[in-house]
Design a protein around this motif. Structure first.
Motif, PDB file in Angstrom:
ATOM      1  N   PHE A 248      58.566 -73.407  61.470  1.00 49.60           N
ATOM      2  CA  PHE A 248      57.407 -74.286  61.290  1.00 49.60           C
ATOM      3  C   PHE A 248      57.494 -75.166  60.048  1.00 49.60           C
ATOM      4  O   PHE A 248      57.837 -74.703  58.950  1.00 49.60           O
ATOM      5  CB  PHE A 248      56.123 -73.443  61.199  1.00 49.60           C
ATOM      6  N   HIS A 249      57.142 -76.425  60.238  1.00 54.25           N
ATOM      7  CA  HIS A 249      56.943 -77.393  59.153  1.00 54.25           C
ATOM      8  C   HIS A 249      55.464 -77.301  58.778  1.00 54.25           C
ATOM      9  O   HIS A 249      54.594 -77.751  59.512  1.00 54.25           O
ATOM     10  CB  HIS A 249      57.286 -78.799  59.651  1.00 54.25           C
ATOM     11  N   GLU A 250      55.183 -76.688  57.630  1.00 56.62           N
ATOM     12  CA  GLU A 250      53.814 -76.348  57.244  1.00 56.62           C
ATOM     13  C   GLU A 250      53.229 -77.401  56.305  1.00 56.62           C
ATOM     14  O   GLU A 250      53.447 -77.361  55.089  1.00 56.62           O
ATOM     15  CB  GLU A 250      53.784 -74.968  56.578  1.00 56.62           C
ATOM     16  N   GLU A 251      52.477 -78.334  56.850  1.00 61.40           N
ATOM     17  CA  GLU A 251      51.910 -79.410  56.030  1.00 61.40           C
ATOM     18  C   GLU A 251      50.666 -79.967  56.721  1.00 61.40           C
ATOM     19  O   GLU A 251      50.749 -80.877  57.534  1.00 61.40           O
ATOM     20  CB  GLU A 251      52.963 -80.507  55.817  1.00 61.40           C
ATOM     21  N   ASP A 252      49.521 -79.389  56.397  1.00 65.56           N
ATOM     22  CA  ASP A 252      48.266 -79.796  57.015  1.00 65.56           C
ATOM     23  C   ASP A 252      47.933 -81.229  56.591  1.00 65.56           C
ATOM     24  O   ASP A 252      47.722 -81.495  55.399  1.00 65.56           O
ATOM     25  CB  ASP A 252      47.153 -78.842  56.581  1.00 65.56           C
TER      26      ASP A 252
ATOM     27  N   TYR B  59      60.027 -65.083  57.958  1.00 67.36           N
ATOM     28  CA  TYR B  59      61.120 -65.435  57.058  1.00 67.36           C
ATOM     29  C   TYR B  59      60.786 -66.789  56.438  1.00 67.36           C
ATOM     30  O   TYR B  59      59.939 -67.522  56.929  1.00 67.36           O
ATOM     31  CB  TYR B  59      62.445 -65.498  57.829  1.00 67.36           C
ATOM     32  N   ALA B  60      61.445 -67.115  55.360  1.00 65.73           N
ATOM     33  CA  ALA B  60      61.181 -68.396  54.708  1.00 65.73           C
ATOM     34  C   ALA B  60      62.455 -68.913  54.077  1.00 65.73           C
ATOM     35  O   ALA B  60      63.342 -68.144  53.718  1.00 65.73           O
ATOM     36  CB  ALA B  60      60.088 -68.249  53.645  1.00 65.73           C
ATOM     37  N   GLU B  61      62.543 -70.235  53.964  1.00 61.27           N
ATOM     38  CA  GLU B  61      63.698 -70.848  53.303  1.00 61.27           C
ATOM     39  C   GLU B  61      63.226 -71.955  52.374  1.00 61.27           C
ATOM     40  O   GLU B  61      62.136 -72.502  52.564  1.00 61.27           O
ATOM     41  CB  GLU B  61      64.710 -71.373  54.323  1.00 61.27           C
ATOM     42  N   ALA B  62      64.020 -72.228  51.367  1.00 58.38           N
ATOM     43  CA  ALA B  62      63.683 -73.280  50.408  1.00 58.38           C
ATOM     44  C   ALA B  62      64.891 -74.177  50.199  1.00 58.38           C
ATOM     45  O   ALA B  62      66.031 -73.728  50.264  1.00 58.38           O
ATOM     46  CB  ALA B  62      63.265 -72.680  49.069  1.00 58.38           C
ATOM     47  N   THR B  63      64.638 -75.444  49.955  1.00 60.07           N
ATOM     48  CA  THR B  63      65.714 -76.369  49.612  1.00 60.07           C
ATOM     49  C   THR B  63      65.979 -76.303  48.112  1.00 60.07           C
ATOM     50  O   THR B  63      65.096 -75.901  47.346  1.00 60.07           O
ATOM     51  CB  THR B  63      65.345 -77.811  49.978  1.00 60.07           C
ATOM     52  N   PRO B  64      67.173 -76.680  47.661  1.00 57.83           N
ATOM     53  CA  PRO B  64      67.460 -76.622  46.218  1.00 57.83           C
ATOM     54  C   PRO B  64      66.460 -77.394  45.366  1.00 57.83           C
ATOM     55  O   PRO B  64      66.075 -76.929  44.284  1.00 57.83           O
ATOM     56  CB  PRO B  64      68.867 -77.222  46.119  1.00 57.83           C
ATOM     57  N   HIS B  65      65.999 -78.564  45.829  1.00 51.85           N
ATOM     58  CA  HIS B  65      65.075 -79.321  44.986  1.00 51.85           C
ATOM     59  C   HIS B  65      63.695 -78.674  44.930  1.00 51.85           C
ATOM     60  O   HIS B  65      62.956 -78.882  43.979  1.00 51.85           O
ATOM     61  CB  HIS B  65      64.975 -80.784  45.450  1.00 51.85           C
TER      62      HIS B  65
ATOM     63  N   VAL C   4      59.710 -68.570  61.097  1.00 50.69           N
ATOM     64  CA  VAL C   4      60.376 -69.052  59.883  1.00 50.69           C
ATOM     65  C   VAL C   4      59.480 -70.111  59.245  1.00 50.69           C
ATOM     66  O   VAL C   4      59.038 -71.038  59.925  1.00 50.69           O
ATOM     67  CB  VAL C   4      61.758 -69.663  60.194  1.00 50.69           C
ATOM     68  N   ILE C   5      59.228 -69.971  57.945  1.00 55.59           N
ATOM     69  CA  ILE C   5      58.512 -70.991  57.194  1.00 55.59           C
ATOM     70  C   ILE C   5      59.557 -71.899  56.564  1.00 55.59           C
ATOM     71  O   ILE C   5      60.347 -71.468  55.736  1.00 55.59           O
ATOM     72  CB  ILE C   5      57.615 -70.380  56.104  1.00 55.59           C
ATOM     73  N   GLN C   6      59.565 -73.159  56.972  1.00 58.10           N
ATOM     74  CA  GLN C   6      60.597 -74.091  56.502  1.00 58.10           C
ATOM     75  C   GLN C   6      60.287 -74.615  55.095  1.00 58.10           C
ATOM     76  O   GLN C   6      59.125 -74.790  54.736  1.00 58.10           O
ATOM     77  CB  GLN C   6      60.702 -75.277  57.460  1.00 58.10           C
ATOM     78  N   HIS C   7      61.343 -74.894  54.361  1.00 59.31           N
ATOM     79  CA  HIS C   7      61.296 -75.549  53.037  1.00 59.31           C
ATOM     80  C   HIS C   7      60.010 -75.245  52.267  1.00 59.31           C
ATOM     81  O   HIS C   7      59.234 -76.117  51.930  1.00 59.31           O
ATOM     82  CB  HIS C   7      61.531 -77.065  53.169  1.00 59.31           C
ATOM     83  N   ILE C   8      59.837 -73.948  51.999  1.00 59.17           N
ATOM     84  CA  ILE C   8      58.653 -73.460  51.302  1.00 59.17           C
ATOM     85  C   ILE C   8      58.674 -73.944  49.851  1.00 59.17           C
ATOM     86  O   ILE C   8      59.739 -74.051  49.239  1.00 59.17           O
ATOM     87  CB  ILE C   8      58.593 -71.922  51.399  1.00 59.17           C
ATOM     88  N   SER C   9      57.491 -74.273  49.294  1.00 60.05           N
ATOM     89  CA  SER C   9      57.516 -74.864  47.945  1.00 60.05           C
ATOM     90  C   SER C   9      56.404 -74.376  47.029  1.00 60.05           C
ATOM     91  O   SER C   9      56.483 -74.584  45.831  1.00 60.05           O
ATOM     92  CB  SER C   9      57.434 -76.396  48.042  1.00 60.05           C
ATOM     93  N   ALA C  10      55.359 -73.746  47.557  1.00 58.11           N
ATOM     94  CA  ALA C  10      54.239 -73.325  46.716  1.00 58.11           C
ATOM     95  C   ALA C  10      54.306 -71.823  46.455  1.00 58.11           C
ATOM     96  O   ALA C  10      54.593 -71.038  47.365  1.00 58.11           O
ATOM     97  CB  ALA C  10      52.909 -73.675  47.392  1.00 58.11           C
ATOM     98  N   LYS C  11      54.034 -71.418  45.220  1.00 63.84           N
ATOM     99  CA  LYS C  11      54.103 -69.999  44.876  1.00 63.84           C
ATOM    100  C   LYS C  11      53.118 -69.180  45.704  1.00 63.84           C
ATOM    101  O   LYS C  11      53.391 -68.027  46.056  1.00 63.84           O
ATOM    102  CB  LYS C  11      53.861 -69.794  43.388  1.00 63.84           C
TER     103      LYS C  11
END
Length: 273
Positions: A186-190, A261-267, A237-244
């Motif tokens: 999932f692309h999680e962005e409301d 599961y979750a993944e993060a991009t390097p940036h 899968v939570i895609q490109h997770i970014s918030a704590k």
């Protein structure tokens, strides 16, 4: 016969992270151990072969890497990347298996399109898998024929690049995916919390005269989908997770037995805004 001497072996299966020697013959590993020089010499002599020794200090040996989220832009945007060039780049970086996202032009939402992508992948020298979209045309209104897409070769379902707002549709997708034993990504962005995508809401956005994307855009959807995965038993899968806060939601869901599961991009994990 070849010996890689003093290489740092990273093997998740045996949980090894240590210095080892690796002995190869005819392209296959035949022995792994410490201080193999004498044994390797004896084996080579017994076979009448020459032993080539490579000093691998400072180098790592590992199983082929797997990237579960790549964009090879094929079909429709091959001026950016195509399956062949993407696979070459993957192989150069040590990746032997990749999963292509489905948000191509047109999207991978039919049997013919996924079969064609898999066919192209077989010519690359690495394993190129493909995801299917969750919804037809990535419109978030009706599900693809998920059973047919799995039978055609899909290894996952995702509308990556677009959030899914229809909770009833997501629940149905999770129920079907569980029966098919495939994950949903999932692309999680409301969109309610996103004024301008691509920049975080905060001081940097304000200096540019922008509102940006509030972290709540991700948090509320991660919370929703962890709840639905708990309810349905689906693997997500939570895609490109970014918030704590999202990370903590995933951590708690995992602890309660949810297959998330979750993944993060390097940036996302190395840069601030």
């Amino acid at each position: 016969m070849i010996m890689l001497q003093g290489v740092r072996l990273l093997d998740p299966q045996s949980r090894t992270d240590d210095i080892r020697d690796i002995l190869l013959a005819e392209g296959k590993i035949i022995r792994v151990g410490e201080a193999l020089w004498l044994d390797a010499s004896l084996i080579a002599r017994a076979k009448g072969e020459v032993l080539e020794v490579f000093d691998c200090a400072g180098l790592c040996a590992a199983p082929g890497f797997v990237d579960g989220h790549v964009h090879f832009r094929d079909p429709g945007q091959t001026h950016k990347e195509d399956i062949l060039s993407g696979a070459r780049a993957a192989a150069a970086g040590g990746f032997t298996s990749v999963v292509c996202m489905a948000n191509t032009t047109p999207p991978i939402d039919s049997e013919a399109r996924i079969v064609e992508n898999i066919r192209k992948g077989r010519t690359t020298g690495i394993r190129v898998y493909s995801a299917s979209t969750i919804s037809q045309g990535m419109q978030g209104e009706a599900l693809v024929d998920m059973k047919l897409m799995k039978e055609s070769g899909a290894v996952a379902f995702t509308d990556d690049g677009r959030p899914l707002n229809n909770e009833a549709l997501i629940r149905e997708a999770m129920q079907k995916a569980r029966r098919l034993k495939l994950p949903l990504s999932f692309h999680e962005e409301d969109p309610r919390f996103v004024k301008e995508p691509g920049v975080n809401s905060g001081p940097a956005a304000e200096r540019l005269g922008l509102t940006g994307a509030d972290r709540q855009a991700e948090i509320v959807m991660v919370e929703r989908d962890c709840h639905l995965a708990r309810e349905t038993g689906a693997a997500i899968v939570i895609q490109h997770i970014s918030a704590k806060e999202s990370v903590e939601l995933v951590r708690r869901a995992k602890q309660s037995g949810v297959r998330v599961y979750a993944e993060a991009t390097p940036h996302h994990f190395s840069l601030t805004d």
